[in-house]
Scaffold this motif. Structure first.
Motif, PDB file in Angstrom:
ATOM      1  N   UNK A   1     -30.280 -25.336  -8.222  1.00 46.06           N
ATOM      2  CA  UNK A   1     -30.972 -24.062  -8.461  1.00 46.06           C
ATOM      3  C   UNK A   1     -31.350 -24.030  -9.931  1.00 46.06           C
ATOM      4  N   UNK A   2     -32.621 -23.795 -10.189  1.00 45.89           N
ATOM      5  CA  UNK A   2     -33.127 -23.794 -11.551  1.00 45.89           C
ATOM      6  C   UNK A   2     -34.016 -22.567 -11.745  1.00 45.89           C
ATOM      7  N   UNK A   3     -33.504 -21.564 -12.441  1.00 43.81           N
ATOM      8  CA  UNK A   3     -34.262 -20.335 -12.635  1.00 43.81           C
ATOM      9  C   UNK A   3     -34.486 -19.622 -11.312  1.00 43.81           C
ATOM     10  N   UNK A   4     -35.741 -19.382 -10.984  1.00 47.98           N
ATOM     11  CA  UNK A   4     -36.079 -18.689  -9.738  1.00 47.98           C
ATOM     12  C   UNK A   4     -36.466 -19.667  -8.633  1.00 47.98           C
ATOM     13  N   UNK A   5     -36.075 -20.927  -8.786  1.00 43.11           N
ATOM     14  CA  UNK A   5     -36.404 -21.958  -7.811  1.00 43.11           C
ATOM     15  C   UNK A   5     -35.137 -22.667  -7.341  1.00 43.11           C
TER      16      UNK A   5
ATOM     17  N   UNK B   1     -38.218 -29.930  -0.304  1.00 43.84           N
ATOM     18  CA  UNK B   1     -38.962 -28.675  -0.358  1.00 43.84           C
ATOM     19  C   UNK B   1     -38.387 -27.804  -1.464  1.00 43.84           C
ATOM     20  N   UNK B   2     -39.039 -26.636  -1.697  1.00 40.37           N
ATOM     21  CA  UNK B   2     -38.583 -25.708  -2.726  1.00 40.37           C
ATOM     22  C   UNK B   2     -38.478 -24.302  -2.152  1.00 40.37           C
ATOM     23  N   UNK B   3     -37.450 -23.600  -2.585  1.00 38.68           N
ATOM     24  CA  UNK B   3     -37.304 -22.189  -2.253  1.00 38.68           C
ATOM     25  C   UNK B   3     -37.716 -21.382  -3.470  1.00 38.68           C
ATOM     26  N   UNK B   4     -38.599 -20.392  -3.286  1.00 36.11           N
ATOM     27  CA  UNK B   4     -39.084 -19.605  -4.404  1.00 36.11           C
ATOM     28  C   UNK B   4     -38.645 -18.154  -4.331  1.00 36.11           C
ATOM     29  N   UNK B   5     -37.865 -17.740  -5.312  1.00 35.66           N
ATOM     30  CA  UNK B   5     -37.400 -16.354  -5.386  1.00 35.66           C
ATOM     31  C   UNK B   5     -38.461 -15.553  -6.147  1.00 35.66           C
ATOM     32  N   UNK B   6     -39.499 -15.135  -5.445  1.00 33.48           N
ATOM     33  CA  UNK B   6     -40.688 -14.584  -6.096  1.00 33.48           C
ATOM     34  C   UNK B   6     -40.663 -13.070  -6.294  1.00 33.48           C
TER      35      UNK B   6
ATOM     36  N   UNK C   1     -29.675 -14.982  -3.268  1.00 36.75           N
ATOM     37  CA  UNK C   1     -30.729 -15.097  -2.262  1.00 36.75           C
ATOM     38  C   UNK C   1     -30.614 -16.400  -1.481  1.00 36.75           C
ATOM     39  N   UNK C   2     -30.390 -17.501  -2.187  1.00 33.46           N
ATOM     40  CA  UNK C   2     -30.259 -18.807  -1.536  1.00 33.46           C
ATOM     41  C   UNK C   2     -29.074 -18.807  -0.567  1.00 33.46           C
TER      42      UNK C   2
END
Length: 213
Positions: free
Chosen positions: A87-91, A101-106, A117-118
């Protein structure tokens, strides 16, 4: 005669020493050819921040999964194995059934951390085991990524994911607001823990409502 005996003994001793020396060399060679593998060289399994399953149907575009979870996009089925690499910042960088793939906490950044969230998205227990206990209609609705009246909150989450946290900071309100597209919201109204009504534009509601044949 004495000289011959001494010479014979000398040659015999020389031969014995040579045989012993050759044997020692062979043992040394065997040790070099068949070394014990150092522990440090053994292959280690890659460590993951979290390993589990998709909590719900996760909509994606390319390699991107956003917390908006737009319903018009293709989705990864609930229960798909997911490994969170970091987990890096909001990603969050993940492997979804082996695919990067990437998860985006937008959208929900002010209400919860990316890790929180993750942890909601990647659950430790396979939801397919729970889904197997639902009625056939509910199972088929979830598999289609659609909703039907009478579904529980747990079932709605499996079907369409969590609503955006910035618009639904608490899940105990009278309705949850979701998005079919960036310009097409729809609403799930509750009566207790059951879906009372799916509301919004008629086309959107039609898209999101599971119809039994």
């Amino acid at each position: 005669m004495k000289y011959q005996k001494k010479s014979t003994v000398f040659h015999w001793l020389t031969a014995v020493i040579a045989v012993l020396a050759l044997s020692a060399c062979k043992n040394a060679e065997n040790k070099v050819d068949d070394p014990v593998k150092p522990v440090a060289e053994t292959k280690k399994e890659e460590a993951y921040a979290r390993s589990g399953y998709a909590c719900c149907n996760l909509h994606y575009e390319g390699d991107w999964i956003s917390d908006s979870n737009l319903a018009q996009l293709a989705f990864i089925p609930a229960g798909t194995p997911i490994k969170v690499k970091k987990i890096d910042g909001y990603r969050a960088y993940v492997e979804v059934d082996g695919k990067a793939m990437r998860l985006g906490h937008d959208y929900g950044r002010a209400q919860e951390s990316t890790e929180q969230w993750v942890n909601k998205i990647v659950v430790l227990n396979d939801p397919k085991l729970t889904m197997a206990k639902f009625s056939p209609v509910v199972r088929k609705a979830i598999e289609a990524g659609k909703l039907t009246k009478g579904m529980s909150k747990e079932q709605v989450i499996m079907a369409v994911g969590y609503p955006q946290t910035n618009e639904n900071p608490k899940l105990d309100g009278p309705y949850w607001r979701y998005w079919w597209s960036s310009f097409g919201p729809y609403y799930v109204y509750w009566s207790g823990n059951k879906v009372k009504k799916i509301d919004g534009h008629s086309e959107t509601v039609a898209h999101m409502t599971y119809k039994t044949k």
